[in-house]
Design a protein around this motif. Structure first.
Motif, short mmCIF file in Angstrom:
data_model
loop_
_atom_site.label_atom_id
_atom_site.label_comp_id
_atom_site.label_asym_id
_atom_site.label_seq_id
_atom_site.Cartn_x
_atom_site.Cartn_y
_atom_site.Cartn_z
N UNK A 1 0.81 -1.23 0.00
CA UNK A 1 0.00 0.00 0.00
C UNK A 1 0.83 1.27 0.00
N UNK A 2 2.02 1.22 0.62
CA UNK A 2 2.89 2.40 0.62
C UNK A 2 3.40 2.70 -0.78
N UNK A 3 3.80 1.66 -1.52
CA UNK A 3 4.27 1.86 -2.89
C UNK A 3 3.15 2.36 -3.80
N UNK A 4 1.94 1.83 -3.58
CA UNK A 4 0.80 2.27 -4.38
C UNK A 4 0.49 3.74 -4.11
N UNK A 33 -8.62 2.42 -6.67
CA UNK A 33 -9.29 3.69 -6.96
C UNK A 33 -9.49 4.48 -5.67
N UNK A 34 -9.92 3.80 -4.61
CA UNK A 34 -10.11 4.47 -3.33
C UNK A 34 -8.83 5.03 -2.76
N UNK A 35 -7.73 4.27 -2.87
CA UNK A 35 -6.45 4.71 -2.33
C UNK A 35 -5.90 5.92 -3.08
N UNK A 36 -6.34 6.12 -4.32
CA UNK A 36 -5.85 7.28 -5.08
C UNK A 36 -6.34 8.59 -4.47
N UNK A 79 10.53 1.36 -11.53
CA UNK A 79 10.94 0.66 -10.30
C UNK A 79 9.76 0.54 -9.34
N UNK A 80 9.01 1.61 -9.17
CA UNK A 80 7.84 1.61 -8.28
C UNK A 80 6.81 0.59 -8.77
N UNK A 81 6.56 0.54 -10.09
CA UNK A 81 5.57 -0.39 -10.63
C UNK A 81 6.00 -1.84 -10.41
N UNK A 82 7.25 -2.14 -10.71
CA UNK A 82 7.74 -3.51 -10.60
C UNK A 82 7.72 -3.97 -9.15
N UNK A 83 8.24 -3.14 -8.26
CA UNK A 83 8.30 -3.55 -6.86
C UNK A 83 6.92 -3.60 -6.21
N UNK A 84 6.00 -2.80 -6.71
CA UNK A 84 4.63 -2.89 -6.22
C UNK A 84 4.05 -4.27 -6.51
N UNK A 85 4.24 -4.75 -7.75
CA UNK A 85 3.75 -6.08 -8.11
C UNK A 85 4.44 -7.16 -7.29
N UNK A 86 5.75 -7.00 -7.06
CA UNK A 86 6.51 -8.00 -6.30
C UNK A 86 6.04 -8.05 -4.85
N UNK A 87 5.84 -6.87 -4.25
CA UNK A 87 5.44 -6.83 -2.83
C UNK A 87 4.04 -7.41 -2.63
N UNK A 88 3.14 -7.22 -3.59
CA UNK A 88 1.83 -7.84 -3.47
C UNK A 88 1.94 -9.35 -3.47
N UNK A 89 2.82 -9.90 -4.30
CA UNK A 89 3.00 -11.35 -4.33
C UNK A 89 3.69 -11.85 -3.07
N UNK A 90 4.59 -11.03 -2.50
CA UNK A 90 5.16 -11.38 -1.19
C UNK A 90 4.03 -11.63 -0.19
N UNK A 91 3.07 -10.73 -0.19
CA UNK A 91 1.95 -10.84 0.74
C UNK A 91 1.16 -12.11 0.50
#
Length: 365
Positions: free
Chosen positions: A43-46, A125-128, A274-286
């Motif tokens: 959520x922080x990266x998003x 959308x809500x987080x935006x 970098x933000x986009x890639x790591x955002x996808x990676x961190x979601x999969x970590x979860x």
């Protein structure tokens, strides 16, 4: 979106005969780390994406499940492990299965995946329009929706603890709702803030529906729910959730807008990707961490860990993004943690009562 499952250690057909205590503890620690990184980092990266000039809601929702191909890595490892074990004892071993998911389960996962894709869109959308701290508190209300839909779908009974939890979480959301504009970001209008509040509550409600549907799918699967099967199901759900968001991106022409948005990103074009890639990676970590905790321990610990990370995410939002931590947020946080603790303790008592009732029958047997 997080993953819900059942503790299936005793049913695991494709696992090793019995993992050592050291290996089990190592896996628990690893999965806890993955959950911590994913639950707080994603959520922080998003939010960082939105604060730095990102405006594509379909793209940000797509990122929440776009990392589904990473699940092929643990699936490949488990397949090679099963194959090697089979080669060591060829006399009493069936041919190694490439996958365990049945067509019926595949269709169910596809349906839930499409719902998950829509849920991802509501959340993104809500987080935006909302600070991370406010969004995290609102998302915590999914526990109340989960209890309600579990009562309707899987006939889970309400207990004094779950009723207390629902009441506390509802009051916490109302407290935030009465002061919905006290922490509104500078570039967000009052109407957009209200919309973000409603969308995030909608995401929590829809997620509260998804979890009982997953539990219903497990109970109707007519096969053992193993770690490998859970990962296969998560892969299918991730694929269809991503496909749903991909359609939204195509209609909204997000793919064409990515290079243009990257050039105007406040942190620079390279850091945009970098933000986009790591955002996808961190979601999969979860996702993978949650699946691992459920498999190695149980769903109760996974729920408790998720609850514990709510204040961590809030504090990180205040530290990194200088978000306003109002007295209303403090009250809502206390009520949320109280509600989550009540729910977790109620689940613990239920599990303990079941074991106590089963113990005498086991001794007689």
């Amino acid at each position: 979106m997080e993953v819900e499952g059942q503790n299936s250690n005793h049913q695991n057909q494709d696992a090793a005969p019995q993992m050592s205590k050291g290996l089990r503890r190592a896996l628990i620690v690893l999965n806890c780390v993955l959950m911590a990184l994913g639950n707080t980092g994603s959520p922080l990266l998003l939010r960082l994406y939105y604060r730095s000039g990102g405006k594509r809601q379909w793209l940000s929702s797509w990122l929440e499940t776009a990392g589904w191909p990473f699940i092929f890595v643990p699936l490949l490892i488990t397949y090679l492990h099963r194959r090697r074990r089979c080669q060591l004892r060829p006399g009493n071993c069936h041919p190694t299965k490439l996958f365990f998911i049945t067509p019926r389960l595949f269709l169910a996962c596809a349906f839930i995946g499409l719902i998950t894709g829509f849920d991802d869109f509501l959340y993104a959308y809500g987080l935006s329009f909302l600070p991370v701290s406010t969004s995290s508190l609102l998302i915590s209300t999914q526990l109340a929706f989960t209890a309600f839909f579990a009562f309707l779908i899987v006939k889970q009974k309400f207990t004094p603890y779950s009723i207390n939890s629902v009441a506390l979480l509802t009051v916490g959301a109302v407290v935030l709702g009465l002061h919905v504009s006290s922490d509104r970001p500078d570039n967000v209008t009052r109407g957009q803030y209200h919309l973000g509040f409603i969308l995030t509550l909608g995401a929590a409600a829809l997620y509260g529906l998804i979890l009982p549907l997953v539990e219903l799918m497990y109970s109707k699967s007519k096969q053992a729910i193993t770690y490998t099967l859970v990962m296969e199901m998560q892969l299918v759900m991730g694929f269809f959730a991503t496909a749903f968001c991909t359609v939204g991106m195509l209609v909204n022409k997000d793919f064409q807008a990515i290079p243009r948005e990257a050039r105007h990103f406040e942190l620079g074009e390279f850091r945009y990707y970098v933000v986009l890639v790591w955002s996808a990676v961190f979601w999969q970590f979860f996702f993978l961490g949650t699946v691992g905790i459920i498999f190695c321990v149980n769903t109760l610990l996974a729920g408790i860990l998720i609850a514990l990370f709510i204040p961590v995410t809030e504090v990180l939002g205040v530290v990194f993004f200088k978000e306003n931590f109002s007295s209303e947020k403090g009250i809502a946080l206390v009520l949320s943690l109280w509600g989550l603790a009540s729910y977790s303790y109620g689940e613990y008592r239920q599990e303990k009562d079941k074991k106590d009732k089963a113990a005498p029958s086991n001794q007689v047997a």
